[in-house]
Design a protein around this motif. Structure first.
Motif: not given
Length: 386
Positions: A266-284
């Motif tokens: 719940t604290h993630l949003k206020p942590m950032f001044t900007a957010l950028r979606v870079q796409g998708t990657e495989k995790v496992t």
């Protein structure tokens, strides 16, 4: 288990649990051709110290914060894959007796000049750009050692696939909901976990205590005592058998604060001044949205959200150094519902220097945790020099 083996094991635990592989003032990490000399030097200057005010014989790295010197040495370690004694005199790091130390200084000056003249001072070129884990850069392309299995093609660096999916703040909101919702998450006041930590073919019991706001301490149990990593909301420290206590600084404290936050989702949003979606990657074996969050005055953070579940499956954070960013990657798995909140029961932390996995077997939440557990131990008395 004899005393010698215990001390070695304690040292290994100290290395894997530290936010960086800490060597303190003596740079007792898996060292590198250090451009400067982390030998202690007295200083009377008030306020945050510069490297030359705290350490001896600093030349090329004058002016950087003292807290960045050891991480900077570790950046070189990771980039070249050598030990401290490659260019340092053991227990006399300030000496200039070895030629590789002089070379390291010249290479650092060259790198600074390249970035200044070509990249507006940004750290675009680093030690790792050429060395890539080797003490000697590979200047000549390698020959083919076996027949190709298919048509030859230009090598591709791993990168996120472009996507027109959700925005960054929407992915964070989906994560919050997937984890149980803001109300349930913010109701958590404490968490006590028991499990094991696995590294280097060894498995040891570990207990982790967290308490709101932002307090966390872990005890890795060794035959002759505990290895402790702690953060009390504003100070952090590591204590391990056979090693002097280490005070966290800079990026270490930043990382420790994230780990201690029971309401991180719940604290993630206020942590950032900007957010950028870079796409998708495989995790496992799963696709994950990659979101990079920019922070004011701090290195960015990369978040990987499972496309299907919305849960956070990977986090990459960076320690700031004078030469470049040191990555730490944490993979989260085995999410389970505990008191209405989904939390990972297993996570693997990897750095250039090594990795470890913690597997939790028992979790209790909203149970009493004594504040005294997070009390910083008294400083050891200064021993007179004989």
């Amino acid at each position: 288990m004899n005393a010698k083996v215990t001390v070695v094991l304690a040292g290994l635990v100290f290395l894997v649990l530290s936010v960086f592989v800490i060597g303190g003032a003596r740079a007792q990490s898996s060292g590198a051709p250090h451009a400067e000399s982390p030998g202690q030097a007295p200083s009377s200057t008030a306020g945050p110290k510069k490297a030359e005010e705290q350490f001896k014989n600093i030349q090329v790295l004058k002016g950087i914060p003292a807290e960045q010197l050891i991480p900077t040495m570790q950046f070189i370690t990771a980039s070249l894959g050598v030990q401290c004694d490659f260019c340092h005199v053991q227990n006399a790091f300030e000496k200039d007796d070895k030629k590789p130390k002089q070379t390291a200084r010249k290479m650092t000056e060259m790198m600074f000049a390249i970035n200044k003249d070509n990249f507006e001072g940004h750290r675009a070129v680093t030690c790792n750009s050429c060395h890539n884990g080797s003490a000697r850069p590979q200047a000549i392309p390698a020959v083919m050692t076996e027949e190709p299995k298919g048509p030859m093609a230009a090598p591709k660096m791993p990168e996120a696939k472009e996507t027109s999916g959700p925005a960054g703040d929407q992915l964070i909101e989906k994560y919050v909901q997937a984890a149980g919702g803001a109300t349930a998450i913010d109701k958590i006041t404490s968490r006590v976990m028991k499990g094991t930590i696995d590294f280097g073919g060894k498995s040891l019991p570990i207990d982790i205590y967290s308490k709101d706001p932002d307090e966390r301490i872990s005890f890795t149990h060794l035959p002759d005592g505990d290895s402790v990593t702690a953060f009390n909301g504003h100070e952090g420290w590591l204590v391990s058998t056979g090693r002097p206590p280490h005070e966290m600084q800079g990026s270490e404290l930043d990382a420790a604060a994230m780990d201690a936050d029971l309401h991180f989702a719940t604290h993630l949003k206020p942590m950032f001044t900007a957010l950028r979606v870079q796409g998708t990657e495989k995790v496992t074996d799963h696709d994950a949205y990659v979101v990079e969050g920019q922070r004011e005055g701090k290195p960015p953070i990369r978040l990987y959200f499972d496309v299907q579940s919305g849960l956070l499956v990977r986090l990459v954070r960076f320690g700031d150094t004078a030469l470049g960013l040191l990555p730490t990657q944490i993979d989260y798995a085995d999410y389970r519902d505990t008191n209405g909140v989904k939390i990972p029961y297993r996570w693997t932390l990897a750095r250039p220097s090594g990795r470890f996995t913690i597997q939790v077997s028992e979790v209790k939440q909203n149970v009493p945790v004594d504040d005294a557990k997070f009390a910083k131990p008294p400083a050891e008395p200064t021993r007179p020099v004989k």
